[in-house]
Structures are given as structure tokens and as C-alpha cells.
Design an enzyme around this catalytic site. Structure first.
Site, PDB file in Angstrom:
ATOM      1  N   GLY A  38       2.685  22.426  -5.565  1.00 29.62           N
ATOM      2  CA  GLY A  38       2.487  21.423  -6.604  1.00 29.62           C
ATOM      3  C   GLY A  38       1.038  21.018  -6.709  1.00 29.62           C
ATOM      4  O   GLY A  38       0.172  21.606  -6.082  1.00 29.62           O
ATOM      5  N   ASN A  39       0.804  20.014  -7.525  1.00 27.06           N
ATOM      6  CA  ASN A  39      -0.552  19.483  -7.640  1.00 27.06           C
ATOM      7  C   ASN A  39      -0.458  17.966  -7.720  1.00 27.06           C
ATOM      8  O   ASN A  39       0.634  17.401  -7.768  1.00 27.06           O
ATOM      9  CB  ASN A  39      -1.265  20.085  -8.862  1.00 27.06           C
ATOM     10  CG  ASN A  39      -0.567  19.730 -10.153  1.00 27.06           C
ATOM     11  OD1 ASN A  39      -0.566  18.571 -10.570  1.00 27.06           O
ATOM     12  ND2 ASN A  39       0.040  20.720 -10.784  1.00 27.06           N
TER      13      ASN A  39
END
Ligand code: CTP
Ligand code: CA
Length: 236
Positions: A33-34
Site C-alpha cells: 500500500g501507500n
């Protein structure tokens, strides 16, 4: 008054805003993810609503509430976001890609949780490219035909750091040209992270050669500035 000078300069317009960050699953319990919170995208959506637009909001893992009054669809992965954005963008006047889209996803998804290996070897994760949603919207618009009534105003976001070869705005100008969109909202990122913060500092670059515009302040203040530029561009 010309449209850009009225209180609701986006009345009668439909604006699509993507916000948040995608997650790319490795197995049922893990993902890549970010750190995008979706706050800037949500602020853009609220500013567009305040300017009178109908807003289609495509949300990926927001850490902030969905703005009241938008038509919302949700996506988790980049591939899902692509489908949701292209569907929402059909027939709209503007598309604002504020979402942080993972450039890569794991090449394979394990149906069962990945276990540590018996032989003690460390695992290697192979990644493959995700589609570039923004570039695809631009390409569809150019191609024409059914399912390609893409917005005439397509707006990208870019978080850049300078490096040894070029400064932030130089990298951004290149990105604007290579993506083929009309506007690029550029964030300078570095030591003091923008992710999750409540204030921001952006420069809006235009492909038509109009002068860059800079907005600073809270994410709501920045959003009002960006939406004013969008309204201005749509009034031309
Ligand atoms: N974007 C997109 N689809 C992707 C990646 C990015 O639509 N697969 C959009 C983002 O939502 C953003 C813009 O493209 O509006 C720029 O994203 P950015 O990550 O800065 O650009 P990239 O082209 O991915 O280049 P980089 O290699 O610098 O990450
Ligand atoms: Ca990227």
C-alpha cells in the site's frame, strides 16, 4: 458575469475525483500500500460541490470521511480503481486523479496465507506494472468512439522531489507532457511529509502554457484554488 466569476462557477458541470490510495494484495491478509490519506482529494470534492458541481467520488481506502453530497464508488486495487474511474468519467466534464495509484502489483496472488519457507530461504516478491489510469483516460479520449466520452479537462497530481538531474517543477513539467493531461497539481515532497498532513503547498501547471499558479494553506484552501483553476479552464 462570465461563468468563472459567479459564486457557483461549476453549476451544471460533473466532476470526477479519485482519492485515497490503492492496496495490492499478496495473500488474504497482506497487501502493498501507500500512505495517501485521501484528505486532499476529499477537499477537492468538497470545493467542487461548493462551486456547484455534481461530484462523482471514487474512493480507495480513505482515512477521512467521504464528503456529504457526492455520488460515491469504492475501489481497493489499482485495477478496480481503473474500472471505477473510467466508468465515472464517461460523460463528465473534468477528471481529477488525486488518488495514489500503485505503479506495481504482486505478479501472483496467493489464495492462502503465505507461510515462512521450511528451507529458510527468504521469499522474493515479483511485481508487474499496473495500468496508468490517467494516461488511459487521455488515450480513450483521443481514440474516440463508444465508451470514450472522457472529460475535456483531465487533471493529474504529482508528488515530486528534486534530484541530481532536475528540480521539482522540471520533473513535473516533463510528467505533464508525458501524461497528456491538461493540468498537473504538483506537491513538493521531502523531509516534512505531506501524507496525512492537514496543510499543503501546490503549484498547478497547465499544458496550454498558462502561467503556473501556486496555492498554500490548509488542504481546503488549496482545494479552492485548484477548483478555481478548473472552473476557469472549463469556462474557456
Ligand atoms: N496515476 C494513474 N495510474 C497509475 C499511476 C498514476 O492514474 N498507474 C496518476 C495519479 O493518480 C496522478 C498522476 O498519475 O494523478 C501522477 O502520478 P505519479 O505517481 O506522480 O506519476 P507516474 O506516472 O506514476 O510516475 P512516477 O514514476 O514518478 O511514479
Ligand atoms: Ca507513480
Amino acid at each position: 458575469f462570465p461563468p468563472a466569476m459567479t459564486a457557483r462557477p461549476l453549476a451544471g458541470r460533473t466532476v470526477v475525483v479519485s482519492a485515497g490510495g490503492t492496496r495490492e494484495p499478496l495473500d488474504p491478509v497482506r497487501y502493498l500500500g501507500n500512505r495517501s490519506s485521501g484528505k486532499q482529494g476529499a477537499a477537492i470534492a468538497r470545493a467542487a460541490l461548493a462551486a456547484g458541481a455534481a461530484v462523482r467520488f471514487v474512493a480507495a481506502h480513505l482515512e477521512t470521511p467521504v464528503p456529504a453530497g457526492v455520488e460515491v464508488s469504492t475501489a481497493s486495487t489499482a485495477l478496480q480503481l481503473r474500472d471505477a474511474v473510467l466508468a465515472a468519467a464517461e460523460g463528465a466534464d473534468a477528471l481529477v486523479m488525486a488518488a495514489a495509484v500503485a505503479d506495481f502489483r504482486p505478479a501472483t496472488y496467493a489464495d492462502a496465507k503465505i507461510k515462512k519457507r521450511e528451507d529458510g530461504q527468504d521469499p522474493v516478491i515479483t511485481l508487474v506494472r499496473n495500468p496508468d489510469i490517467l494516461a488511459e483516460a487521455v488515450a480513450r479520449r483521443t481514440a474516440g468512439g463508444p465508451g470514450t466520452r472522457m472529460p475535456r479537462l483531465i487533471v493529474g497530481f504529482a508528488a515530486e522531489t528534486g534530484d541530481a538531474t532536475a528540480g521539482v517543477l522540471e520533473h513535473a513539467a516533463r510528467k505533464l507532457a508525458s501524461k497528456g493531461c491538461e493540468l498537473l497539481v504538483v506537491n513538493q515532497v521531502g523531509e516534512d511529509l505531506v501524507f496525512g498532513a492537514d496543510s499543503n503547498d501546490v503549484t498547478v501547471l497547465a499544458a496550454d502554457g498558462s502561467a503556473p499558479r501556486t496555492f498554500s494553506g490548509t488542504k481546503d484552501e488549496v482545494a479552492s484554488g485548484v477548483v478555481a483553476v478548473i472552473a476557469e479552464a472549463l469556462s474557456r
